[in-house]
Design an enzyme around this catalytic site. Structure first.
Site, short mmCIF file in Angstrom:
data_model
loop_
_atom_site.label_atom_id
_atom_site.label_comp_id
_atom_site.label_asym_id
_atom_site.label_seq_id
_atom_site.Cartn_x
_atom_site.Cartn_y
_atom_site.Cartn_z
N HIS A 144 0.84 -1.21 0.00
CA HIS A 144 0.00 0.00 0.00
C HIS A 144 0.87 1.25 0.00
CE1 HIS A 144 -3.16 -2.62 2.17
NE2 HIS A 144 -3.67 -2.34 0.99
N SER A 154 -3.10 -7.71 2.77
CA SER A 154 -3.35 -7.58 4.21
C SER A 154 -3.81 -8.91 4.80
CB SER A 154 -4.44 -6.53 4.47
OG SER A 154 -4.04 -5.28 3.98
N LYS A 188 -17.91 -6.43 7.65
CA LYS A 188 -16.69 -7.23 7.49
C LYS A 188 -15.94 -7.27 8.83
CE LYS A 188 -12.82 -7.19 4.22
NZ LYS A 188 -12.27 -6.44 3.09
#
Ligand code: PNS
Length: 169
Positions: free
Chosen positions: A17, A127, A41
């Site tokens: 990122h 991630s 989520k």
């Protein structure tokens, strides 16, 4: 002023990122990193924690603003004077979904999407994989910023029952 957005879940931010954000900073006047608030989520870090970590690890760039958003990305763009999204493309597997979102965002509000090819050093990085590897004691110290590493260590140590591995670096 050319302002773009790098949107995502950032749970947590990785060096992949940061690579995209940093390169976007060199191309545009302002890069808004937008953290999605997704209550459906399950996340390892709260939105506030993710925003705080991103602010800390991007503060050296000088032209990054970190915000949170919910709802449609195109609405966030309209509210913030943003006409383009910058995304990293890691592999062909990313392409189909990313293209679908890009085309939909253009169809909805003429928001453009610019894809950057990920640095090959990070083409395998996500991630989710970082969390999984860290959870089972793998070394992720070269995959995430130091601050994220220490936050991961703290979070996983407090989440795992005694006896489970939780060495992350
Ligand atoms: O890091 P992620 O989870 O892959 O990021 C996905 C994100 C946040 C970029 C995407 O889910 C998104 O833009 N969500 C906001 C809701 C929205 O606009 N959906 C329509 C997309 S065409």
């Amino acid at each position: 002023m050319q302002r773009v957005v790098c949107p995502g879940s950032f749970d947590p931010a990785t060096n992949g990122h940061l690579d995209i954000i940093g390169r976007a900073c060199g191309l545009y006047d302002e890069v808004v990193v937008a953290v999605l608030i997704n209550i459906t989520k399950h996340s390892l870090f709260t939105v506030d924690e993710r925003v705080d970590m991103l602010r800390e690890v991007t503060k050296g760039y000088g032209n990054v603003r970190v915000e949170r958003f919910h709802g449609l990305l195109v609405d966030f763009c309209a509210a913030n004077g943003i006409t383009a999204v910058v995304k990293g493309l890691r592999a062909v597997s990313d392409f189909e979904y990313e293209m679908q979102m890009a085309q939909m965002n253009y169809r909805l509000a003429k928001v453009e999407t610019l894809f950057m090819t990920t640095n090959p050093l990070y083409s395998f990085l996500s991630s989710s994989l970082v969390k999984e590897i860290a959870k089972y004691g793998g070394d992720v110290s070269e995959l995430v910023p130091e601050l994220v590493l220490s936050q991961l260590q703290g979070r996983l140590a407090s989440e795992l029952p005694d006896g489970e591995p939780h060495r992350v670096g």
